[in-house]
Design a protein around this motif. Structure first.
Motif, PDB file in Angstrom:
ATOM      1  N   GLN A  46       0.838  -1.206   0.000  1.00 39.13           N
ATOM      2  CA  GLN A  46       0.000   0.000   0.000  1.00 39.13           C
ATOM      3  C   GLN A  46       0.871   1.254   0.000  1.00 39.13           C
ATOM      4  N   THR A  82       0.837   4.139  -2.894  1.00 41.33           N
ATOM      5  CA  THR A  82       0.637   5.537  -2.534  1.00 41.33           C
ATOM      6  C   THR A  82       1.786   6.384  -3.070  1.00 41.33           C
ATOM      7  N   GLU A  83       3.001   5.890  -2.924  1.00 47.16           N
ATOM      8  CA  GLU A  83       4.174   6.619  -3.398  1.00 47.16           C
ATOM      9  C   GLU A  83       4.177   6.759  -4.913  1.00 47.16           C
ATOM     10  N   SER A 123       1.554   6.780  -6.845  1.00 43.21           N
ATOM     11  CA  SER A 123       0.410   7.547  -7.320  1.00 43.21           C
ATOM     12  C   SER A 123       0.593   9.053  -7.119  1.00 43.21           C
ATOM     13  N   LYS A 124       1.656   9.454  -6.463  1.00 42.97           N
ATOM     14  CA  LYS A 124       1.898  10.891  -6.220  1.00 42.97           C
ATOM     15  C   LYS A 124       2.424  11.555  -7.458  1.00 42.97           C
TER      16      LYS A 124
END
Length: 68
Positions: free
Chosen positions: A60, A64-65, A67-68
Motif C-alpha cells: 500500500q 501511494t508513493e 500515485s503521487k
C-alpha cells in the motif's frame, strides 16, 4: 555407474516412509515434543498473519508513493 545411482536412489526413496513412521512414533510418544508442537502451531499462524499484514502495508505504501 547409472545402475549404482539408480539403486541408491531407490533405497533412499524406500527408506523415506520408514524414517517418517519412526519420526511420527517418536513425536507421538514424546510429550515434550507434542507440547512444543502444540504451542508452536498458533505462533506460526500468528507470524504468518503478521507477515501478510506487513507485506500488505508495504504494498500500500508503494502504491501511494507511485500515485503521487
Amino acid at each position: 555407474m547409472n545402475n549404482l545411482v539408480d539403486v541408491i536412489v531407490s533405497l533412499a526413496v524406500a527408506a523415506i516412509p520408514i524414517i517418517g513412521a519412526y519420526a511420527l512414533n517418536y513425536i507421538k510418544s514424546n510429550k515434550n515434543v507434542t507440547t512444543l508442537l502444540a504451542v508452536l502451531e498458533p505462533l506460526a499462524k500468528a507470524d504468518a498473519l503478521a507477515q501478510a499484514q506487513a507485506d500488505l502495508k508495504t504494498a500500500q505504501a508503494k502504491v501511494t508513493e507511485l500515485s503521487k
